[in-house]
Each structure stands twice: as C-alpha cells, then as structure tokens.
Write an enzyme that holds these catalytic residues in place. Structure first.
Site, PDB file in Angstrom:
ATOM      1  N   ASP A  73      -5.838  -4.308   6.720  1.00  0.00           N
ATOM      2  CA  ASP A  73      -6.735  -4.606   5.806  1.00  0.00           C
ATOM      3  C   ASP A  73      -6.643  -3.468   4.845  1.00  0.00           C
ATOM      4  O   ASP A  73      -5.752  -2.698   4.987  1.00  0.00           O
ATOM      5  CB  ASP A  73      -8.199  -4.558   6.385  1.00  0.00           C
ATOM      6  CG  ASP A  73      -9.148  -5.330   5.121  1.00  0.00           C
ATOM      7  OD1 ASP A  73      -8.975  -5.527   4.155  1.00  0.00           O
ATOM      8  OD2 ASP A  73     -10.277  -5.600   5.771  1.00  0.00           O
TER       9      ASP A  73
HETATM   10  C1  BGC Z   1     -11.168  -7.013   2.586  1.00  0.00           C
HETATM   11  C2  BGC Z   1     -10.194  -8.236   2.929  1.00  0.00           C
HETATM   12  C3  BGC Z   1      -9.408  -8.432   1.753  1.00  0.00           C
HETATM   13  C4  BGC Z   1      -8.519  -7.352   1.065  1.00  0.00           C
HETATM   14  C5  BGC Z   1      -7.773  -7.484   0.088  1.00  0.00           C
HETATM   15  C6  BGC Z   1     -10.562  -5.886   1.858  1.00  0.00           C
HETATM   16  O1  BGC Z   1     -11.412  -5.085   1.415  1.00  0.00           O
HETATM   17  O2  BGC Z   1     -11.720  -6.761   3.795  1.00  0.00           O
HETATM   18  O3  BGC Z   1     -10.875  -9.476   3.617  1.00  0.00           O
HETATM   19  O4  BGC Z   1      -8.468  -9.401   1.871  1.00  0.00           O
HETATM   20  O5  BGC Z   1      -9.660  -6.378   0.934  1.00  0.00           O
HETATM   21  O6  BGC Z   1      -8.627  -7.875  -1.157  1.00  0.00           O
END
Ligand code: BGC
Length: 768
Positions: A242
């Site tokens: 993530d």
């Molecule tokens: C979120 C993800 C997301 C990623 C990119 C993160 O903060 O938890 O779900 O895909 O950011 O934006």
C-alpha cells in the site's frame, strides 16, 4: 532478434531471465520500488518500459499527468460506479464482471496497466471509515464478488490489485496498529475473503496492507505473503505495498513483497544493495522479485490494445443500470412505494440535489457527469424540493426545516433524502458512532407530524442507527451509488423497475450491540479481535440478538414462494453436492430474487456459528413464473479451520442446508449427513482419558493397559449412579494420573509406550 508485439504498437520482446542476467545489483534494487506515485520503474538500458497504475476500485482515478504532483482529485474525468458496499448487495457475479470489464476497457483506453482494487477487507465493525469500499461482513460473499470484479477487469487484459491484504479493518492508526487475530478467525473470516478472490479471480497483483498482523508488518510478513498467499493459495502474481506501507525494505524481499509504492527515494535502494553485499539478503531473492516485476510489465505489454475508446456516455448509462441492482429496499408497507398515479411529491433533503455517491480518499473519482434524483425525476413527474439541511455542518437550520415541513404538508408523498455527509465518513478516519446527523433526525420528527406518507432514501457507506424505522412506511438504502445513482433512485421509487438488492451486512439496532464494540479501535498499538469468528450475522445469530435489518434482507415490489428444496444426495462424502430450489413470483410485478443458501451444523460438536452463507443465486421472474435457483456445496462448505491439524475439517454429523430469503428468513431446509474420518487426537501424558475413548480402538488399548491393575474400574457390581460417576471422573482424568491410581503398578515407561501406540494408530508421528 526481437519479434514485434502483435497487439501493442511497441516493438518489444522480453526474455526475462536474459534481462535479469544483464542487470546490475543497483538496477535490481531500483526495480523494487516505483517511480513517482503511479509508475513502475523502467530499465531503459535493457528496453524495459514503465507501467502505470491507477486507483479504483469503482472507477478510474487516473492522475492527470499534467498535474502529477497535484492533489488526489486531480484526475482525468471518468465514470464513477456504485461503491463496493452497494455492488455487494447485488449478489450478482455477472453484474460485477460487467462492471469490471467496463473498468478494464477504460484502463486500456488510458494506458493503465493495473487498476488498484477491489478491496476485500471484511467489515468488522460498522464504524470503519472505509466500509463503503469493502463488500461485506461475510467472507464467502465478499470473496465471490471480489473475484467477479477481478475477472471482469482482467478479461480486458488489464490487471487488478486485490487490497488491503490483510486485516486492515479500521482507519484508526492504520499505518502502525497490530491487528491481533487468532488463526481460526483469520482463516475463516479475514483471510477467507481474500482466498475466495485469489482462487476465483487470479488477480495480477495483491496490495499488502499498512498494518501489522499479529505484531509483524504485512509488508514484511513471510507467513502472509509467501506461505499463505503463494504456497497455499497458488497466487502467482506480484505483491505491491500500500502507498507508504513499507517499514523494512530488506525484510520485505524474502517475505514476498516485490514492489514498494510509491517511490520512496534512494535510501531503500541503498539498503537492498548493502544487504546483498553484506550477505544479509540473497541476490537470488532479489532476482525472484525482479522476475515477478518484469513478468507483470510483460503481461501488460502483451495485452495492450491500441485504439480502445473510453465511451463515457455509454458507461454513465451502465452505471445507472448497475446502481439499480445495488440498492436495498429495507422497508415497505405498500402505502407509499412505488409512487404511482398523479400524487403530489416533495423531495426533501439536500442529498436529493447533491447526492453523496462516492467516498472520500484514494477512491475518489473526478466524474464525467452526475445525475441527482432531483434532476432525474424531472422526466417522470413534477416535484417540489426543499433542501432542509446543510451538508457542511450538523446544525438545525430553523428556516430550512420550516420550509421542508411546509413542502411535506402540501404534498401527498414526502421523500426524505438522508445520509452521512463526507465530514462524518471517509477514508482516513473511523466514525465515532452510528448516528445520522442530529439535524436530520430532528427533521424526520417534524415531517412525521405533518405527513405520514414518507419514504426515506439513505446515502451512507455503512449502517446507521434508524430510530424512526418503525414510524416511516418505506426506506430505500441507496448507499453511495455512483454518479448515476440519482437516476437509479428515481427508477426504483417510481417503480420503473423493482428493487432487488439484499444487504451484504447487518443493520444492528445500536452501536452497543455490535460484535467488536468492546475491542475497537484498540489501545493504539494493538487491536484485539476478541470476538473471534463471531463477526456480523454470525455474532447476532449466536447471541440471538434482535437487529434492525438482518444480513441478506431486502424487499422487492413483488413476493416470492420457495418450493421443493432438493439436494443431489443426503450423505456427503466429499463429492460436490448440488442444491436446488424452485422460486415462484407470486406477485404482480417482474423482479429479481436473491436466494441465499446457508449451512447449519445440527449436531453437538465444535463451537461454530449458527449458520453460514455458502452459496447464492439470483433469478429474474415475471409474475407467475417459476425458476430454479441453485448452488454447489463442497467440503469447504461444511468445514471449519481446525487449529489442531492446521487445516480445514468437515466435522462428521448432521447438517441442515437452508434456502433463505435472508439470514433470518429461512424458507426451507434439507438435512445432509457428512461422513468423514474423526479428527486425530494428539495423545500426551496430559490427555484426559475421555479424549482417548473417542479414538477408534482407544478404549480397548486403555482397557488392556489397566486390566487387572485397578479392580474397581472393572467392577460389574457398581450401581448405575456410581458407574456414571466413575465414568465422569475418569473422563477428565489425565493419563499421567494412572500411575497413582494403580498404586505404582503402572510405570511411566508403560504410559509413554501407550501414548506412542495411540498416536501411531491414528497416523500421527511422534513429537520431539
Ligand atoms: C490506500 C490504497 C490506495 C493507495 C493509492 C492508499 O492510501 O490505502 O487503497 O490504492 O493509497 O492511492
């Protein structure tokens, strides 16, 4: 020589092993993280291009590259579909495949290789700020729907990233908290949802979560990323972090984290290089990481289609159709809905004009257009409108409320558009309670004093308390229904089509009833999942608690009868079991019925939920028409995770297979007996004799051991009561006590030999 890629415009051919063999250590390390926010890194020297990823899951949030360092909302215009909380209520695999395929086409047109999502985290509590992005409290439903979403996207040659793996069930301290979960609970609930998605969808990538799982960051957790995901489930794609979830990059490599996102700067590259040079990290592990990364890029290139068109108008239309299936008619006494004839209608509440149709945070789409209910209703009938409250703050505005009360009074029907404004619910934080804003509750009270014909439409990403539920004739849960959601609301309110969605989560009466109430959101560093496997309806059913609306509940504008539930056999020995039930539309309107199949253990044994969803089907029926709904049950449908063997186990005994309209509306049930080998009992000197009696042949072995040693135990002259008492005492007596009981006639060695014999009889190897 490099043959041209037939599908793409680029002349590109990758012999992955050859490329890796030519890469320097520094280049390999560099490939382990992305470039900027959305790209994998290129290795230009060797002809490896970059690949773009973009957020989903319910629309494409592709960063506008002109504004690459802009905010989260600087994205190109795209179509926003209903969020996962709603699409799960469709219980419709084909619908999710269709939506996924539209997303995939969009990515093709926009040269995006992987769209981030779907998110298969379980809704542990209604308070989680990201519940709108998650499917269900039930792992089977969540896994099935996520798999369908993945199949749909990937049918277009575009990858998905199944997220957030795993146990990311809250926003509070999501980047550091340790979710402490026992293995049975993980396997049956939190991992099962991902397992269904991985096995049924084969995602190109998986995104690991921010949090720790049982004390170890997911991004460096070899048990999670390698043992379970790859070795047990057969995942063969790439794991990315993530955004910002990496703690120790060096640990991540052998654990199974291939790609760090986003770019974090040179420090992690240096760490990896140093770790290899100092012998702390095997270069072969780094090679495996590069191989998986290059395989993904190659897959992207092999599947590229030039000239794909992103037809926003067509997709907007599809979004409205999907939204109709994603809404749930929670209550309807028939007095108000569907709105027919020339009734004077008032739309009340700001959401009628400005619906909340998506959540805040990384999934936020810059929409191509939007359709509110107020706009959509224009083509159906004239309505009066009163905004009644602000979406920026929770205050009773007397003037706005007075205007709304007047509008309700003057109408035949008042439709109240209520819900959670974005300042109450979003990615990044959890809700504090389950209440609707106070100003909206006050509004309902005032409206009900002047108008009884009230239909409530809800826009929220997770359950809210509905203190007025008994006082209003109709409630339609619209959730966050995407950019065309307003059109779908109007279609359902006025009966152009019948609602058909069913709840993928329970609506509890109050927050204090919820399973995680005492253990959420934890003490900061830790959150203990003390409620174990009892999540959602599994908890409410076990505790026999009343709920506002149960899991699986949802009404239509017609009625259905269930008949003739039948199983392909009444004994289950491992072969798949076909389950069928006939469903008849007994009302006056065409509609779809979602049939749920639950399995209920009906024998004494392991502590288990009362019933669990193991299948579902959806049938579309004209008035008077009958169709068959079906599912297939396999060994897993009857199994629980048995920690003693570290595997799934279908406990032998009687079960009921139930065909149901909701988890609390069981229409028919049919018995089936599961035959299976009894669970082996690992015998030690501490094992109670009662457990040994359960082993086939165990009683005989014990009898032989103690025959002639303790006359009393063989005394046929004991009365029945004494015999029972004797048996009860012996049942709980551990093996080692036999030495004392026998006045030292039995030796420790004899007992150890017996222990070994009992284990060997069951095929268990000696421990030590
Ligand atoms: C979120 C993800 C997301 C990623 C990119 C993160 O903060 O938890 O779900 O895909 O950011 O934006």
């Amino acid at each position: 020589m490099r043959p041209p890629n037939r599908k793409g415009s680029e002349v590109f051919f990758m012999d992955i092993q050859q490329i890796i063999s030519q890469m320097t250590l520094e280049e390999k390390a560099a490939l382990c993280q992305g470039r900027s926010s959305w790209f994998t890194r290129a290795v230009e020297r060797l002809g490896v291009p970059e690949m773009m990823m973009s957020d989903g899951p319910h629309g494409l949030r592709k960063q506008d590259l002109e504004k690459e360092n802009g905010g989260v909302n600087d994205a190109i215009k795209a179509v926003c579909y209903p969020t996962a909380v709603g699409t799960a209520c469709s219980f419709d695999r084909a619908l999710l495949e269709e939506m996924g395929s539209l997303l995939g086409q969009t990515c093709q047109a926009e040269k995006v290789g992987v769209i981030l999502g779907p998110a298969a985290n379980i809704k542990r509590t209604p308070l989680c700020g990201r519940n709108f992005e998650y499917f269900s409290e039930d792992p089977y439903l969540s896994g099935e729907i996520a798999a369908a979403h993945i199949r749909g996207v990937q049918s277009q040659g575009v990858g998905t990233s199944l997220k957030h793996f795993a146990a990311n069930n809250q926003e509070t301290r999501r980047m550091t908290v340790s979710a402490n979960v026992d293995e049975r609970t993980l396997r049956e609930i939190y991992l099962a949802s991902f397992e269904g998605a991985v096995k049924g969808g084969h995602p190109w990538t998986v995104m690991c979560a921010y949090n720790k799982l049982n004390g170890v960051y997911c991004s460096e957790n070899p048990w999670l990323l390698t043992q379970v995901l790859r070795k047990e489930w057969g995942f063969d794609g790439l794991v990315m972090s993530d955004w910002g979830a990496v703690n120790d990059r060096v640990k991540g490599v052998p654990a199974g984290l291939e790609l760090e996102m986003p770019e974090s700067g040179p420090a992690h590259d240096r760490d990896l290089v140093a770790a290899v040079r100092e012998g702390r990290l095997k270069e072969s592990d780094l090679d495996t990481t590069c191989e998986r990364l290059l395989t993904l890029v190659k897959k992207y290139l092999d599947n590229r289609r030039e000239g794909e068109v992103f037809d926003r108008g067509m997709q907007h239309h599809q979004a409205r159709k999907i939204a109709r299936e994603a809404m749930v008619l929670l209550k309807n006494d028939g007095a108000v809905l569907p709105i027919r004839g020339n009734r004077k209608v008032a739309f009340i509440g700001r959401f009628a004009e400005k619906p909340r149709y998506q959540g805040g945070g990384s999934s936020h789409i810059t929409v191509s257009e939007e359709l509110s209910a107020l706009e959509a209703v224009r083509s159906v009938c004239p309505v009066t409108y009163a905004p009644a409250f602000s979406l920026e703050e929770d205050v009773v505005d007397e003037a706005l409320q007075a205007e709304a009360v007047e509008a309700a009074k003057a109408a035949d029907v008042a439709v109240l558009f209520l819900g959670l404004p974005e300042f109450i619910e979003s990615e990044g934080f959890d809700r504090k309670d389950m209440a609707l804003p106070r100003c909206q509750l006050e509004l309902v009270k005032r409206i009900l004093q002047v108008q009884k014909n009230v239909a409530v439409v809800l826009h929220n990403g997770a359950p809210v308390e509905l203190p007025f539920a008994d006082d209003v004739p109709a409630i339609l849960e619209a959730y966050l229904a995407g950019q065309a959601g307003g059109g779908a609301v109007v279609d359902l309110l006025f009966g152009a089509v019948s609602p058909c969605g069913k709840l993928a989560e329970t609506f509890p009466l109050r927050l204090e009833d919820t399973p995680a109430y005492l253990n959420f959101p934890g003490d900061g560093d830790n959150v203990n999942y003390a409620e174990g496997i009892y999540v959602g309806y599994r908890y409410y059913d076990k505790r026999k608690l009343p709920v506002r609306f149960p899991f699986g509940h949802g009404l239509t504008y017609t009625t259905f009868r269930y008949d003739n539930l039948r199983l392909s056999g009444d004994v289950f020995r491992g072969e798949p079991l076909k389950v069928e039930v006939d469903v008849t539309n007994t009302g006056a309107m065409a509609a779809k019925e979602i049939v749920q199949f639950y399995v209920r253990p009906d024998h004494p044994g392991k502590d288990r939920p009362v019933r669990e969803l193991k299948g579902f089907d959806k049938v579309f029926l004209q008035p008077g028409e009958t169709a068959t709904a079906s599912c297939t049950l396999d060994a897993r449908s009857f199994s629980y995770w048995e920690e003693r063997i570290g595997d799934w186990y279908a406990e032998p005994g009687l079960y009921q297979v139930e065909a149901a309209a909701s988890s609390r509306d069981i229409r028919l049930s049919a018995p089936v007996t599961v035959e299976n080998k009894p669970l082996p009992v690992r015998v030690t000197l501490d094992t109670p004799l009662g457990d040994i009696w359960k082993i086939p042949g165990g009683k005989e072995v014990l009898g032989k051991l103690i025959s002639g040693v303790n006359e009393a135990s063989n005394d046929d002259n004991l009365g029945a009561a004494s015999q029972a008492m004797m048996e009860a005492m012996l049942r709980d007596t551990p093996m080692h006590n036999l030495i004392g009981f026998s006045w030292d006639k039995l030796t420790l060695q004899q007992l150890k030999d017996t222990v070994r014999q009992l284990n060997q009889m069951q095929g268990l190897q000696d421990e030590e």
